[in-house]
Design a protein around this motif. Sequence first.
Motif, PDB file in Angstrom:
ATOM      1  N   ARG A  57      34.075  53.459 -94.613  1.00 44.40           N
ATOM      2  CA  ARG A  57      34.617  52.171 -94.179  1.00 44.40           C
ATOM      3  C   ARG A  57      35.408  51.489 -95.301  1.00 44.40           C
ATOM      4  O   ARG A  57      36.424  50.849 -95.056  1.00 44.40           O
ATOM      5  N   SER A  58      34.931  51.643 -96.521  1.00 47.45           N
ATOM      6  CA  SER A  58      35.650  51.066 -97.651  1.00 47.45           C
ATOM      7  C   SER A  58      37.015  51.724 -97.833  1.00 47.45           C
ATOM      8  O   SER A  58      38.022  51.053 -98.082  1.00 47.45           O
ATOM      9  N   THR A  59      37.040  53.049 -97.696  1.00 45.18           N
ATOM     10  CA  THR A  59      38.303  53.784 -97.825  1.00 45.18           C
ATOM     11  C   THR A  59      39.287  53.376 -96.744  1.00 45.18           C
ATOM     12  O   THR A  59      40.478  53.123 -97.012  1.00 45.18           O
ATOM     13  N   ARG A 105      40.947  55.787 -87.273  1.00 40.05           N
ATOM     14  CA  ARG A 105      40.996  55.932 -88.723  1.00 40.05           C
ATOM     15  C   ARG A 105      39.641  56.366 -89.280  1.00 40.05           C
ATOM     16  O   ARG A 105      39.567  57.218 -90.169  1.00 40.05           O
ATOM     17  N   ILE A 106      38.576  55.764 -88.785  1.00 42.22           N
ATOM     18  CA  ILE A 106      37.243  56.120 -89.271  1.00 42.22           C
ATOM     19  C   ILE A 106      36.928  57.573 -88.930  1.00 42.22           C
ATOM     20  O   ILE A 106      36.419  58.333 -89.779  1.00 42.22           O
ATOM     21  N   LYS A 107      37.263  57.983 -87.727  1.00 42.32           N
ATOM     22  CA  LYS A 107      37.010  59.360 -87.310  1.00 42.32           C
ATOM     23  C   LYS A 107      37.769  60.342 -88.200  1.00 42.32           C
ATOM     24  O   LYS A 107      37.219  61.350 -88.652  1.00 42.32           O
ATOM     25  N   LYS A 108      39.041  60.043 -88.473  1.00 44.43           N
ATOM     26  CA  LYS A 108      39.864  60.923 -89.305  1.00 44.43           C
ATOM     27  C   LYS A 108      39.356  60.970 -90.737  1.00 44.43           C
ATOM     28  O   LYS A 108      39.329  62.031 -91.372  1.00 44.43           O
ATOM     29  N   VAL A 120      35.950  47.305 -92.376  1.00 45.27           N
ATOM     30  CA  VAL A 120      36.210  47.616 -90.963  1.00 45.27           C
ATOM     31  C   VAL A 120      34.921  48.107 -90.301  1.00 45.27           C
ATOM     32  O   VAL A 120      34.032  48.676 -90.946  1.00 45.27           O
ATOM     33  N   GLU A 121      34.832  47.885 -88.988  1.00 48.91           N
ATOM     34  CA  GLU A 121      33.692  48.362 -88.213  1.00 48.91           C
ATOM     35  C   GLU A 121      34.195  49.004 -86.939  1.00 48.91           C
ATOM     36  O   GLU A 121      35.184  48.539 -86.341  1.00 48.91           O
ATOM     37  N   GLU A 122      33.532  50.059 -86.518  1.00 52.60           N
ATOM     38  CA  GLU A 122      33.913  50.727 -85.274  1.00 52.60           C
ATOM     39  C   GLU A 122      33.753  49.766 -84.109  1.00 52.60           C
ATOM     40  O   GLU A 122      32.800  48.989 -84.033  1.00 52.60           O
ATOM     41  N   GLY A 123      34.713  49.822 -83.191  1.00 50.96           N
ATOM     42  CA  GLY A 123      34.646  49.008 -81.985  1.00 50.96           C
ATOM     43  C   GLY A 123      35.076  47.575 -82.177  1.00 50.96           C
ATOM     44  O   GLY A 123      35.022  46.775 -81.235  1.00 50.96           O
ATOM     45  N   LYS A 124      35.522  47.207 -83.382  1.00 50.80           N
ATOM     46  CA  LYS A 124      35.932  45.832 -83.646  1.00 50.80           C
ATOM     47  C   LYS A 124      37.332  45.780 -84.253  1.00 50.80           C
ATOM     48  O   LYS A 124      37.720  46.649 -85.030  1.00 50.80           O
ATOM     49  N   ASP A 125      38.065  44.737 -83.864  1.00 54.20           N
ATOM     50  CA  ASP A 125      39.358  44.495 -84.506  1.00 54.20           C
ATOM     51  C   ASP A 125      39.121  44.130 -85.977  1.00 54.20           C
ATOM     52  O   ASP A 125      38.042  43.626 -86.330  1.00 54.20           O
ATOM     53  N   PHE A 126      40.123  44.373 -86.807  1.00 55.33           N
ATOM     54  CA  PHE A 126      40.030  44.024 -88.222  1.00 55.33           C
ATOM     55  C   PHE A 126      41.174  43.068 -88.557  1.00 55.33           C
ATOM     56  O   PHE A 126      42.346  43.357 -88.275  1.00 55.33           O
ATOM     57  N   THR A 127      40.837  41.926 -89.137  1.00 55.42           N
ATOM     58  CA  THR A 127      41.836  40.893 -89.424  1.00 55.42           C
ATOM     59  C   THR A 127      41.807  40.511 -90.900  1.00 55.42           C
ATOM     60  O   THR A 127      40.739  40.387 -91.501  1.00 55.42           O
ATOM     61  N   PHE A 128      43.001  40.339 -91.458  1.00 57.53           N
ATOM     62  CA  PHE A 128      43.117  39.818 -92.816  1.00 57.53           C
ATOM     63  C   PHE A 128      44.372  38.957 -92.897  1.00 57.53           C
ATOM     64  O   PHE A 128      45.246  39.012 -92.020  1.00 57.53           O
TER      65      PHE A 128
END
Length: 473
Positions: free
Chosen positions: A64-66, A27-30, A100-108
């Motif tokens: 990252r915010s987007t 997602r970040i790359k795109k 979100v951060e690259e290389g890390k899972d994102f949880t909410f």
Amino acid sequence: MKTKVEVLESGATKLTVTIEASEIDARIKKTYKDFGTKYRFPGFRPGHVPRPVIDSNLGKDAVRSTVTDELLNESFPLAVDENDLNMISQPKFGDVEGLVEEGKDFTFSAEFEVKPALELSDYSPVHIEIPMKKASEAEIDEQIEALGNYYYDYKNAPANTKVKENGSVEITLVVKDDKGEVMESLGAEDRLYELGQGLFPAAFDEALIGMKKGETKTITLNVAENPCMMTSILKDKTEEVTFEVEIKVVKKKIAPEVTDEWVKETLGFADVAELRVRMGESIEQQKGDIIPRIMENNALFALQERLEGEAPEVMVEEAERELLQSFFTQLQNQGATLDAYLKAQDITADKFKEDVKLQAADTVKQNLALDAWARHAGIEVTDEEIVDEFKNSGAQDPDALYDEWKAQGRLHIVREGIMRGKALEALLAGAEVEEVETPASEKKEEKKPAKKASAKKTSKKAEASEEEAPAAE
């Protein structure tokens, strides 16, 4: 995407969603590529802008915010749908691990109330009373009497006869506006007039009651306060209207005697016996059209009485909003107004609101009862059935509509509608049906002081009028 569902001590449901690092990285790359194409950066070709340049110009956290916002908006409804959670309250988000951060899972996570899984006190077949399918002699007599009244004639009543409610009179009428000017188009000489038809104001009819032949009366009414067919054409023309009326004669309706000769001359049947046969067939056809609906309604009310527990108020309020929206849409399509409806039903606005609230509560209780019946019976809905519902919806592009509903996390609404439809079919198939002269439901209806608002009950939260949607009832 990984999800976890917990029921908290408060009774609320907590949904935790984890987006894997690989999805975050993609997602970040795109998004960097999209920003590089969407925005103009001097010295760089669209789509070939280095990340540091984008971060420098748009802010280091812009991408990252987007991505974080997009993932929250997209994954939450999908997670809700995936776990077949029917929310009845707005979600409260918490435990969001920043951006979100690259290389890390994102949880909410999010907490919300869900539709309760109530039970029934009894899962045995329901008992349903329906009208006799065959036409009774009394029903045929009633129809023939009504037919005779349709072919009525008028005769002059004795001079001392008083005008009665819903009676008929011959009148001479002069109508004046609030300036005292005669409105020729509304006046009449020796006009036959029937009270109670809604042509003139109800207050006008009430003023005529008790008058006799030769008597006169002047009646002044406020146009806005006396809505009817006649005053509707006087809006913006006069605030008041004055009627100068003279009773020329009180009329009496005379219904013809339904004899073989009258039947043959007027209706074209051989005799009264043939008329009765035809009337019976007509009554039975009408019953055939309405009895399935009566069976459905009576089965739902019987099941509703077995529901254990209370329907959540938030669900009742939502059902009430849907009923009102549907009701006012119907009024608008018919070119009618709420005031006219209330007058026709002879109910107050407060009574109307009370009836709608009661109907909403019944709707929710019946739906929860059907849910319980479906769970007990092991009724399930396949993905193929949901897809077929969209294919049969009449939408121009059912596949696109399906994808849209799936992305919005709304497929559970269709699934719920199909499941309830199956439950109702099973309920009716196993019901104990008894034919009676007057079903209990009709007896209850006779005691009600007013009719409920005419509004269609639906299990969906989105109306087809807003967007093309499958009819999952």
